[in-house]
Design a protein around this motif. Structure first.
Motif, short mmCIF file in Angstrom:
data_model
loop_
_atom_site.label_atom_id
_atom_site.label_comp_id
_atom_site.label_asym_id
_atom_site.label_seq_id
_atom_site.Cartn_x
_atom_site.Cartn_y
_atom_site.Cartn_z
N LEU A 35 6.62 10.96 2.62
CA LEU A 35 7.00 10.80 1.60
C LEU A 35 8.20 10.38 1.30
CD1 LEU A 35 4.77 13.88 0.33
CD2 LEU A 35 3.95 11.64 0.51
N SER A 36 9.08 10.32 2.02
CA SER A 36 10.35 9.89 1.84
C SER A 36 10.49 8.40 1.53
CB SER A 36 11.29 10.16 3.34
OG SER A 36 11.27 9.10 4.05
N PRO A 37 11.28 8.42 0.46
CA PRO A 37 11.29 6.64 -0.43
C PRO A 37 11.90 6.06 0.72
CG PRO A 37 12.35 8.61 -1.69
CD PRO A 37 11.94 9.10 -0.50
N GLN A 38 12.69 6.04 1.67
CA GLN A 38 13.09 5.16 2.69
C GLN A 38 12.10 4.37 3.23
OE1 GLN A 38 14.28 8.36 2.40
NE2 GLN A 38 16.10 8.41 1.81
N GLU A 41 10.35 1.46 1.48
CA GLU A 41 11.28 0.32 1.06
C GLU A 41 10.79 -1.05 1.97
OE1 GLU A 41 15.13 1.55 1.26
OE2 GLU A 41 15.02 2.94 -0.36
N ARG A 42 10.28 -0.92 3.11
CA ARG A 42 9.86 -1.91 3.96
C ARG A 42 8.50 -2.27 3.61
NH1 ARG A 42 10.77 -1.58 10.00
NH2 ARG A 42 10.34 -3.82 9.69
N PRO A 43 8.46 -3.72 3.10
CA PRO A 43 7.01 -4.19 2.88
C PRO A 43 6.04 -4.06 3.95
CG PRO A 43 8.68 -5.66 2.04
CD PRO A 43 9.37 -4.61 2.97
N GLY A 44 6.32 -4.17 4.92
CA GLY A 44 5.33 -3.95 6.06
C GLY A 44 5.01 -2.85 6.32
N SER A 45 5.53 -1.75 5.83
CA SER A 45 5.07 -0.34 6.11
C SER A 45 4.02 0.16 4.91
CB SER A 45 6.24 0.59 6.10
OG SER A 45 7.01 0.44 7.24
N ILE A 46 4.24 -0.53 3.77
CA ILE A 46 3.26 0.07 2.49
C ILE A 46 1.79 0.06 2.97
CG2 ILE A 46 2.57 -0.65 0.27
CD1 ILE A 46 5.65 -1.56 0.03
N PRO A 47 1.05 -0.88 3.62
CA PRO A 47 -0.07 -0.81 3.83
C PRO A 47 -0.53 0.11 4.65
CG PRO A 47 0.35 -3.16 3.81
CD PRO A 47 1.45 -2.32 3.79
N PRO A 48 -0.01 0.50 5.89
CA PRO A 48 -0.43 1.39 6.75
C PRO A 48 -0.04 2.88 6.18
CG PRO A 48 1.49 0.28 7.79
CD PRO A 48 0.93 -0.48 6.54
N GLY A 73 5.18 9.88 -7.15
CA GLY A 73 6.32 8.90 -7.16
C GLY A 73 6.29 7.70 -6.45
N ILE A 74 5.61 7.82 -5.49
CA ILE A 74 5.19 6.65 -4.62
C ILE A 74 4.18 5.72 -5.32
CG2 ILE A 74 3.92 5.93 -2.48
CD1 ILE A 74 4.83 8.38 -1.30
#
Length: 146
Positions: A35-38, A41-48, A73-74
């Motif tokens: 759940l950490s915001p960092q 931030e990477r677009p490639g990490s959002i789907p998985p 928040g996410i």
């Protein structure tokens, strides 16, 4: 090394989806880190990551109910982006489907406020389609009494 992180999230989500309830404590120990915001931030990490959070909510709704504000928040971050808003809806729909009504009612006002603000400021066909799916799921799960 960091380019492989999204693949790790994909494998973790698949492993979690295949688990029976209750899920092992090792998985739950990892949840707050996700759940950490960092990480988001990477677009490639959002789907998985979205799929992984969905798996946590589906497999252990009682274990994640204390983290609903962080998940929201996410959701807020994702819904603000035209390219990622559908991932926000994936999270929201999973929460509506699997969390208890009492837990849902505490945050629905802010969710609807965010959705209507986005609708006024930057409405797209994709957003409206996802909104209609969400409203249908919401009406079916929560009912007209809200």
């Amino acid at each position: 090394f960091t380019e492989f992180i999204p693949y790790v999230f994909q494998v973790l989500s698949l492993m979690l989806e295949l688990q029976n309830r209750p899920i092992p404590g090792q998985y739950m120990a990892l949840f707050p880190f996700l759940l950490s915001p960092q990480l988001w931030e990477r677009p490639g990490s959002i789907p998985p990551l979205t799929r992984l959070i969905q798996a946590y909510v589906e497999k252990n709704p009682d274990g994640v109910k204390d983290s609903v504000n962080s998940i929201l928040g996410i959701f807020q971050k994702l819904i603000a982006s035209r390219s990622n808003d559908h991932f926000g809806f994936y999270l929201l729909n999973t929460m509506v489907e699997h969390l208890d009504k009492v837990v849902l009612q505490t945050f629905l006002k802010s969710v609807f406020s965010l959705l209507f603000q986005r609708m006024q400021s930057s409405k797209t066909t994709k957003f409206m389609k996802n909104f209609i799916v969400f409203m249908s799921l919401f009406a079916g799960k929560i009912g007209p009494k809200y």
